[in-house]
Design a protein around this motif. Sequence first.
Motif, short mmCIF file in Angstrom:
data_model
loop_
_atom_site.label_atom_id
_atom_site.label_comp_id
_atom_site.label_asym_id
_atom_site.label_seq_id
_atom_site.Cartn_x
_atom_site.Cartn_y
_atom_site.Cartn_z
N ARG A 1 68.11 82.01 -65.23
CA ARG A 1 67.69 82.38 -66.59
C ARG A 1 67.05 81.20 -67.31
O ARG A 1 66.04 81.34 -67.99
N GLN A 2 67.64 80.02 -67.15
CA GLN A 2 67.11 78.81 -67.78
C GLN A 2 65.71 78.50 -67.23
O GLN A 2 64.80 78.20 -67.99
N ARG B 1 72.84 81.67 -64.33
CA ARG B 1 72.54 80.90 -65.55
C ARG B 1 71.35 79.97 -65.30
O ARG B 1 70.47 79.84 -66.15
N GLN B 2 71.32 79.33 -64.15
CA GLN B 2 70.21 78.43 -63.82
C GLN B 2 68.90 79.19 -63.71
O GLN B 2 67.87 78.73 -64.17
N THR C 1 72.42 79.52 -59.56
CA THR C 1 73.30 80.47 -60.23
C THR C 1 72.48 81.34 -61.17
O THR C 1 71.32 81.03 -61.48
#
Length: 105
Positions: free
Chosen positions: A15-16, A12-13, A10
């Motif tokens: 970016r992390q 978010r993943q 995703t």
Amino acid sequence: MKSRGAMSLTGRQIRQLRKIGHHLDPVVIIGKANVGAGTVAQASESLEAHELIKCSVLDTSALTARAAADEVAKSCGAEIVQVIGRRFTLYRRSSRDDIEHIDIS
């Protein structure tokens, strides 16, 4: 910047993982021999040990960083996290139990 690997990260993943990978040094260097069996084996072993690796493409390589990232990711079953300049970052969850896994849930 997702590859067509076995998993799908995703936003978010990604970016992390970019944050974690920012400070990594390249562990796989792709030169004029381009992406061969040795390069794929080295990347796969590094992914199994660390889950997140950074790779570098030298000026002597005929491949662009994006082309090299696509080829290595496809061969290793990894996801492309980021491609910037002549470097790219790959992620693949390790099957090993003796390492600390990156929590991307």
